[in-house]
Design a protein around this motif. Structure first.
Motif, short mmCIF file in Angstrom:
data_model
loop_
_atom_site.label_atom_id
_atom_site.label_comp_id
_atom_site.label_asym_id
_atom_site.label_seq_id
_atom_site.Cartn_x
_atom_site.Cartn_y
_atom_site.Cartn_z
N ILE A 3 40.61 35.68 32.00
CA ILE A 3 40.89 34.90 33.21
C ILE A 3 40.19 35.53 34.41
O ILE A 3 39.67 34.82 35.28
N SER A 4 40.19 36.85 34.46
CA SER A 4 39.53 37.56 35.55
C SER A 4 38.04 37.25 35.59
O SER A 4 37.48 36.97 36.66
N ILE A 5 37.39 37.30 34.44
CA ILE A 5 35.95 37.03 34.39
C ILE A 5 35.66 35.58 34.74
O ILE A 5 34.75 35.29 35.53
N VAL A 6 36.43 34.65 34.19
CA VAL A 6 36.19 33.22 34.46
C VAL A 6 36.43 32.91 35.93
O VAL A 6 35.65 32.19 36.56
N ALA A 7 37.51 33.46 36.50
CA ALA A 7 37.78 33.23 37.92
C ALA A 7 36.67 33.83 38.78
O ALA A 7 36.27 33.23 39.79
N GLY A 8 36.15 35.00 38.40
CA GLY A 8 35.06 35.61 39.16
C GLY A 8 33.80 34.78 39.11
O GLY A 8 33.10 34.63 40.12
N ILE A 9 33.49 34.22 37.94
CA ILE A 9 32.29 33.39 37.82
C ILE A 9 32.44 32.08 38.59
O ILE A 9 31.52 31.64 39.29
N ILE A 10 33.61 31.44 38.50
CA ILE A 10 33.84 30.20 39.25
C ILE A 10 33.78 30.48 40.74
O ILE A 10 33.27 29.68 41.52
N ALA A 25 42.01 35.90 42.70
CA ALA A 25 42.59 35.77 41.35
C ALA A 25 41.88 36.68 40.36
O ALA A 25 42.52 37.31 39.50
N ALA A 26 40.56 36.79 40.48
CA ALA A 26 39.80 37.66 39.58
C ALA A 26 40.22 39.11 39.75
O ALA A 26 40.39 39.84 38.76
N ILE A 27 40.41 39.53 40.99
CA ILE A 27 40.83 40.91 41.23
C ILE A 27 42.24 41.15 40.70
O ILE A 27 42.51 42.16 40.03
N LEU A 28 43.15 40.23 40.96
CA LEU A 28 44.55 40.41 40.52
C LEU A 28 44.67 40.40 39.00
O LEU A 28 45.37 41.24 38.42
N PHE A 29 43.99 39.46 38.33
CA PHE A 29 44.07 39.42 36.87
C PHE A 29 43.36 40.62 36.23
O PHE A 29 43.79 41.13 35.21
N GLY A 30 42.28 41.07 36.85
CA GLY A 30 41.61 42.27 36.35
C GLY A 30 42.50 43.50 36.46
O GLY A 30 42.58 44.32 35.55
#
Length: 136
Positions: free
Chosen positions: A81-88, A100-105
């Motif tokens: 989820i972190s990677i997908v949110a970062g790419i989006i 979201a990417a930072i929090l899920f990571g």
């Protein structure tokens, strides 16, 4: 591994699949319920032996894999989820997806497996890039 041989009667065997000749049935498959054997799973016993050998024989590849079973069980979807949110976030809604990417990571690093640590760090990096692009 010791094998136990028991004699059984014809009444104890259920014929599941046989030929059409009724005078001499050719048994191709039987169902046998053995209540005398222990109910433990042979695969679990093999895994336990492999884990025990991991400390004594480091060259055993199966033992090395079995040592990581606990880490494999800890894998969560947070890194994905972190990677997908970062790419989006690189393309749209950077402030939301970057955060979201930072929090899920961070959640994956804290709760997840050691095997996904690098992927979670990559997701955090993408989230930081998203927030930097949002500020500029």
């Amino acid at each position: 591994m010791s094998e136990k041989i028991e004699k059984i009667t014809v009444d104890d065997v259920e014929i599941v699949n046989s030929s059409n000749d009724t005078s001499k049935p050719k048994i191709t498959k039987i169902n046998a319920n053995d209540s005398s054997s222990n109910s433990s799973n042979p695969f679990e016993e093999m895994f336990k032996k492999a884990q025990e050998q991991a400390g004594t024989n480091p060259n055993n590849p199966l033992a090395g894999i079995m040592g990581n079973i606990e880490e494999i069980k800890k894998i969560k979807a947070y890194f994905f989820i972190s990677i997908v949110a970062g790419i989006i976030g690189l393309f749209t809604l950077r402030e939301f997806f970057g955060t979201a990417a930072i929090l899920f990571g961070m959640a994956d690093i804290y709760l997840g497996s050691k095997l996904t640590k690098t992927a979670a760090q990559f997701g955090i990096l993408l989230g930081i890039i998203d927030l930097i692009l949002y500020i500029n």
